[in-house]
Scaffold this active site. Structure first.
Site, PDB file in Angstrom:
ATOM      1  N   PRO A   1      31.461  26.475  -9.321  1.00  7.91           N
ATOM      2  CA  PRO A   1      31.397  27.898  -9.663  1.00  7.91           C
ATOM      3  C   PRO A   1      31.890  28.871  -8.593  1.00  7.91           C
ATOM      4  O   PRO A   1      31.105  29.631  -8.016  1.00  7.91           O
ATOM      5  CB  PRO A   1      29.902  28.101  -9.944  1.00  7.91           C
ATOM      6  N   CYS A   2      33.191  28.891  -8.362  1.00  5.85           N
ATOM      7  CA  CYS A   2      33.750  29.850  -7.411  1.00  5.85           C
ATOM      8  C   CYS A   2      33.590  31.287  -7.906  1.00  5.85           C
ATOM      9  O   CYS A   2      33.669  32.233  -7.104  1.00  5.85           O
ATOM     10  CB  CYS A   2      35.211  29.535  -7.129  1.00  5.85           C
TER      11      CYS A   2
END
Length: 222
Positions: A176-177
């Site tokens: 989850p950047c």
């Protein structure tokens, strides 16, 4: 925090513990690779497509696990996709699609598809921290830089260098950047587009811009 068994012949295999919004730790099969010539030779890549509520997605995987997840038209689109690949739904790609279906329904998935990450040691370290950001939470680039510096025993680490590694994350959403924000909580850049980043955080009802300490032991306090 993570349990890793190394096989030094070609590839690296391990299990990481992912922290969810509810605070429970979940196992995820993750393979790390340096992307060497020998590794590329032993990994045929397969692709599939997924239509999400925020745009089309290209998925890629090899026999070890998911290697790429990119929004169509994104910066660095298909960056790690080998020229020779085949369109075929493999178990890893099917698992990724099930995960995406749950995620976009507004439900935090209770499993992760197998993942095969390839990159430099620095990028792999940053991506490992990204995997520890719980659903519905955010970290800043500076907080990640402080954690990298702590792990490496350095006085400080460049937040800009961290930003480069975050931006080159090959497996969007699952890693989850989009949960990384600016110091003031601003959304800053996102390879898939800032509008998409806002929608993903809204879907998770993310608590933005708050330093916190998750159960994996990543210190995010000033």
């Amino acid at each position: 925090m993570r349990r890793i068994v190394f096989f030094f012949s070609v590839c690296y295999y391990g299990t990481v513990r992912i922290c969810g919004r509810d605070g429970y730790l979940r196992n995820a099969s993750v393979h790390w690779g340096s992307g060497t010539r020998n590794e590329r030779m032993c990994r045929m890549q397969y692709i599939s497509h997924y239509q999400s509520p925020v745009g089309g997605i290209l998925l890629a995987a090899d026999e070890a696990g998911l290697t790429g997840l990119w929004f169509e038209g994104a910066k660095y689109f298909a960056d790690q996709l080998e020229p020779a690949h085949e369109e075929k739904d493999t178990p890893a790609l099917e698992a990724a699609k099930r995960w995406l279906a749950l995620y976009f329904s507004g439900t935090e998935p209770d499993f992760l598809p197998p993942i095969h990450l390839k990159g430099s040691p620095f990028r792999l370290a940053v991506w490992e921290i990204l995997q520890k950001i719980p659903y519905g939470k955010t970290l800043t680039y500076g907080e990640i830089a402080k954690e990298i510096a702590r792990l490496k025993g350095l006085p400080r680490m460049s937040a800009q260098a961290v930003g480069g590694a975050v931006g080159h994350n090959p497996i969007s959403i699952v890693i989850p950047c989009h949960r990384v924000v600016g110091t003031d909580g601003s959304l800053t850049e996102y390879a898939g587009g800032v509008d998409r980043k806002a929608k993903l955080l809204a879907l998770e009802k993310a608590e933005e811009g708050q330093g916190r300490k998750n159960r994996e032991g990543v210190s995010n306090e000033s």
